[in-house]
Structures are given as structure tokens and as C-alpha cells.
Design a protein around this motif. Structure first.
Motif, short mmCIF file in Angstrom:
data_model
loop_
_atom_site.label_atom_id
_atom_site.label_comp_id
_atom_site.label_asym_id
_atom_site.label_seq_id
_atom_site.Cartn_x
_atom_site.Cartn_y
_atom_site.Cartn_z
N LEU A 62 0.84 -1.19 0.00
CA LEU A 62 0.00 0.00 0.00
C LEU A 62 0.87 1.24 0.00
O LEU A 62 2.00 1.21 0.47
CB LEU A 62 -0.88 0.02 1.25
N ARG A 63 0.34 2.34 -0.52
CA ARG A 63 1.03 3.62 -0.40
C ARG A 63 0.97 4.04 1.06
O ARG A 63 -0.10 4.09 1.66
CB ARG A 63 0.36 4.68 -1.29
N GLU A 64 2.11 4.36 1.64
CA GLU A 64 2.17 4.70 3.06
C GLU A 64 2.44 6.18 3.30
O GLU A 64 2.26 6.66 4.42
CB GLU A 64 3.25 3.86 3.76
N ASP A 65 2.88 6.91 2.27
CA ASP A 65 3.22 8.32 2.46
C ASP A 65 1.98 9.20 2.42
O ASP A 65 1.06 8.97 1.62
CB ASP A 65 4.20 8.78 1.37
N CYS A 95 2.49 7.68 9.23
CA CYS A 95 1.47 8.63 8.82
C CYS A 95 1.35 9.77 9.82
O CYS A 95 1.36 10.96 9.45
CB CYS A 95 0.13 7.89 8.67
N LEU A 96 1.27 9.44 11.09
CA LEU A 96 1.07 10.47 12.12
C LEU A 96 2.31 11.32 12.32
O LEU A 96 2.22 12.54 12.55
CB LEU A 96 0.66 9.81 13.44
N THR A 97 3.47 10.71 12.22
CA THR A 97 4.71 11.47 12.36
C THR A 97 4.83 12.50 11.23
O THR A 97 5.33 13.61 11.45
CB THR A 97 5.92 10.51 12.33
N ALA A 98 4.34 12.14 10.04
CA ALA A 98 4.41 13.05 8.89
C ALA A 98 3.63 14.33 9.13
O ALA A 98 3.95 15.39 8.57
CB ALA A 98 3.90 12.35 7.64
N ILE A 99 2.59 14.28 9.96
CA ILE A 99 1.81 15.48 10.24
C ILE A 99 2.17 16.08 11.61
O ILE A 99 1.41 16.85 12.18
CB ILE A 99 0.29 15.21 10.14
N GLY A 100 3.32 15.66 12.12
CA GLY A 100 3.87 16.30 13.31
C GLY A 100 3.37 15.76 14.63
O GLY A 100 3.56 16.41 15.67
N MET A 101 2.77 14.58 14.64
CA MET A 101 2.26 14.02 15.88
C MET A 101 3.28 13.08 16.52
O MET A 101 3.96 12.31 15.82
CB MET A 101 0.97 13.24 15.63
N GLU A 102 3.37 13.13 17.83
CA GLU A 102 4.15 12.15 18.57
C GLU A 102 3.29 10.91 18.75
O GLU A 102 2.07 10.99 18.96
CB GLU A 102 4.54 12.72 19.93
N VAL A 103 3.92 9.73 18.69
CA VAL A 103 3.16 8.47 18.73
C VAL A 103 3.70 7.57 19.83
O VAL A 103 4.92 7.41 19.98
CB VAL A 103 3.24 7.74 17.37
N LYS A 112 -8.78 0.32 7.47
CA LYS A 112 -7.39 0.44 7.04
C LYS A 112 -7.30 0.28 5.52
O LYS A 112 -8.11 -0.41 4.92
CB LYS A 112 -6.54 -0.67 7.67
N PHE A 113 -6.26 0.79 4.86
CA PHE A 113 -5.36 1.79 5.39
C PHE A 113 -5.24 2.85 4.31
O PHE A 113 -4.77 2.57 3.21
CB PHE A 113 -3.98 1.18 5.70
N SER A 114 -5.70 4.06 4.63
CA SER A 114 -5.55 5.20 3.74
C SER A 114 -4.80 6.28 4.51
O SER A 114 -5.37 6.92 5.39
CB SER A 114 -6.91 5.74 3.28
N PRO A 115 -3.51 6.49 4.20
CA PRO A 115 -2.73 7.47 4.97
C PRO A 115 -3.31 8.87 4.91
O PRO A 115 -3.32 9.59 5.91
CB PRO A 115 -1.33 7.39 4.35
#
Length: 309
Positions: A161-164, A199-207, A292-295
Motif C-alpha cells: 500500500l502507499r504509506e506516504d 502517517c502520524l509522524t508526517a503530520i507532526g504528531m508524537e506516537v 485500514k489503510f488510507s494514509p
């Protein structure tokens, strides 16, 4: 076999009871494997397969089934075992499943029965199994080990799947960037945890991640044992449904029954897209559901929830 075929899609009564039903099957050999019945649409004798030019060897072909052209993946080959010999195809079976919004079939040597179990009897793989093992969990049936296959790992390798996250969404998240509390991600699949975290890190979220509902509940209780509110520690929770020891439905129920935890937003994020009924989510009190899963879809929803959009 008739009983298996008739039972596959009649399982909604298990929701919220920390129970599951496993479809047991064999590959080449005596080892028994399992897959959650909720992900199974149909079990049938291996149909005639048409080859696909330039496809990977693990994809044995496609078959036209009930109006759909469905790829058939040799599950033995997918987990590193010898594939089903051509001369044995006619006596083999195909398990038609729906994962991550797509339908695919898995070629197996034999299908045994459906077994009703408690998630507390489903254990994570042994710690020494390594990162490359194709298991999400194990259990015992009649004193024999049953290995529960990590289908998401198989599909991530067979049909990635596309993950970006889309660059425009990332730019929007950066423009509205402010510090947010972490997101708790609960999923037994290492592939899913990686995909969601990326996915979440890309939008600046801590996980923060945990592997199952029991781990997650213990973590939540440890955060609030000083009397603080859970919303002082986390932005929201994203949880899978299928997990060993405590499933996502039960986790949500326990959270929403706890006065200290109940105000946290909980999204169920699951590959049970085909047979999933939104009423099941409402029954246990989850705040949202996403297949799941659509980034991009996941990123947009989280940004909306934390006020970045």
C-alpha cells in the motif's frame, strides 16, 4: 465443509465479549494455522486460475468469483514455505478474504473447522520468534499449537500500500503546527504500527504504541494513577480490533466504563472492512471507525480531531 461455508458471515454476536472465531486451516504439512472468521467472505474449492503476466510467483493467478476478479495468493509461498504443487491445486482450497478495502483469496491445502475462542487464550508470538515471522499470535487447540497468520504483513509484501501522506496535507499540517499531546496507537501487527506511526509522524504528531488491548489499558491506568485526566496525557487513541489477550472492542468498553478514561476520543482502525457493521462500533461506545489503510484519510481525520485543519 458445508458447516464452515454456512457459518462464515454469522458472527456479529461475539462483539464486545472479548471473543473471536478462528477458521483453522493447513498449509503443506501438519502445522495448523488460523485466521479470524470476521475477515473471511467465503471458503471454496480452488477454482480455475488464470495466470497474470509478470506477476510475482506467490500470486498463483486470478479467478472470477461472484462478479469479481480476485487475485489468489499461495499462502505457503507467502510465508516462506514450498508452494502448492500444480497437480494439487484441484484438491486445495481458497479462503476469500477482505482486508484493507480489498478482496483477495489465499490458497491453502486444507480447511478444518471454525473454533470459538476467548481473546485471553490468544497469546503474542514467542519473543524469540524474530521480526520476520509471519505471525500476530499463537494459541493452543487440543494441546497443539495454532499459529495465527499476520495477513497484513503478507499483503504489505505481495501488494504494498502507499504509506506516504500527500504533500499538500503535510504542508497544511505544518502551517497549522502547534504542540499536541501524543496519540496512542494499539495494534498487534508490526506492519500496521509502522504504517500508522509513519502517517502520524508526517503530520507532526508524537506516537506511543502498544501491541494489544491489555497493554494499552495498563498504560492508560498508569498515566492517570496520580488522579490526573487522561486528556492531560494523550490527544486520542487509535486501536485495532483484533488483538491477543484483549481485543479492541473490549478495550473501548473498559475505557468508556472508567470515569477517569471515558473522555478520551477512541477511533477503531481495522482491516475488517468487508463484514464490518458500524453498529458494532456504536455498541461498544467507540467515537469513530475507519477502515485500514488510507494514509491521507487517516491524516486528515487526526488533523481535524486535534485542531490542525
Amino acid at each position: 465443509m458445508t458447516g464452515v461455508l454456512q457459518s462464515v458471515n454469522q458472527r456479529t454476536q461475539l462483539v464486545g465479549q472479548n471473543r473471536l472465531e478462528l477458521l483453522l486451516f493447513r498449509l503443506r504439512g501438519r502445522q495448523v494455522y488460523g485466521i479470524n472468521v470476521f475477515k473471511v467472505k467465503e471458503v471454496l474449492q480452488c477454482p480455475k486460475l488464470s495466470s497474470i503476466p509478470n506477476s510475482r510467483a506467490v500470486v498463483r493467478g486470478v479467478s472470477h468469483i461472484r462478479g469479481e476478479t480476485i487475485p489468489i495468493v499461495d499462502m505457503s509461498m507467502a510465508i516462506g514455505l514450498p508452494g502448492v504443487p500444480q497437480e494439487e491445486l484441484a484438491t486445495s482450497f481458497v479462503i476469500i478474504t477482505e482486508y484493507n478495502r480489498k478482496t483477495q483469496g489465499f490458497l491453502v491445502s486444507g480447511v478444518e473447522r471454525i473454533l470459538n475462542m476467548n481473546w485471553e487464550d490468544i497469546m503474542p508470538p514467542p519473543k524469540g520468534a524474530g521480526k520476520d515471522v509471519y505471525l500476530t499470535a499463537v494459541t493452543k487447540v487440543d494441546e497443539k499449537l495454532v499459529e495465527i497468520i499476520d495477513v497484513e504483513k503478507i499483503l504489505s509484501e505481495v501488494s504494498p500500500l502507499r504509506e506516504d501522506v500527500n504533500e499538500e496535507i503535510v504542508s497544511r499540517s505544518s502551517a497549522g503546527a502547534k504542540r499536541h499531546l501524543p496519540v496512542l496507537v494499539v495494534d498487534d501487527s508490526s506492519v500496521a504500527r509502522r504504517q500508522i506511526s509513519r502517517c502520524l509522524t508526517a503530520i507532526g504528531m508524537e506516537v506511543v504504541t502498544h501491541n494489544d488491548g491489555r497493554q494499552a489499558l495498563n498504560y492508560l491506568q498508569s498515566l492517570t494513577q496520580d488522579g490526573s485526566s487522561i486528556r492531560d496525557h494523550l490527544s486520542l487513541i487509535i486501536s485495532d480490533v483484533e488483538m491477543p489477550e484483549m481485543d479492541g472492542y473490549t478495550l473501548v468498553t473498559r475505557i468508556k466504563e472508567d470515569p477517569v478514561l471515558k473522555d478520551i476520543f477512541v477511533m477503531l482502525h481495522t482491516s475488517l472492512s468487508g463484514v464490518f457493521n458500524l453498529a458494532m462500533v456504536k455498541k461498544v461506545g467507540a467515537d469513530d471507525f475507519m477502515a485500514k489503510f488510507s494514509p491521507d484519510e487517516l491524516a486528515e481525520r487526526v488533523m481535524e480531531l486535534v485542531g490542525q485543519d
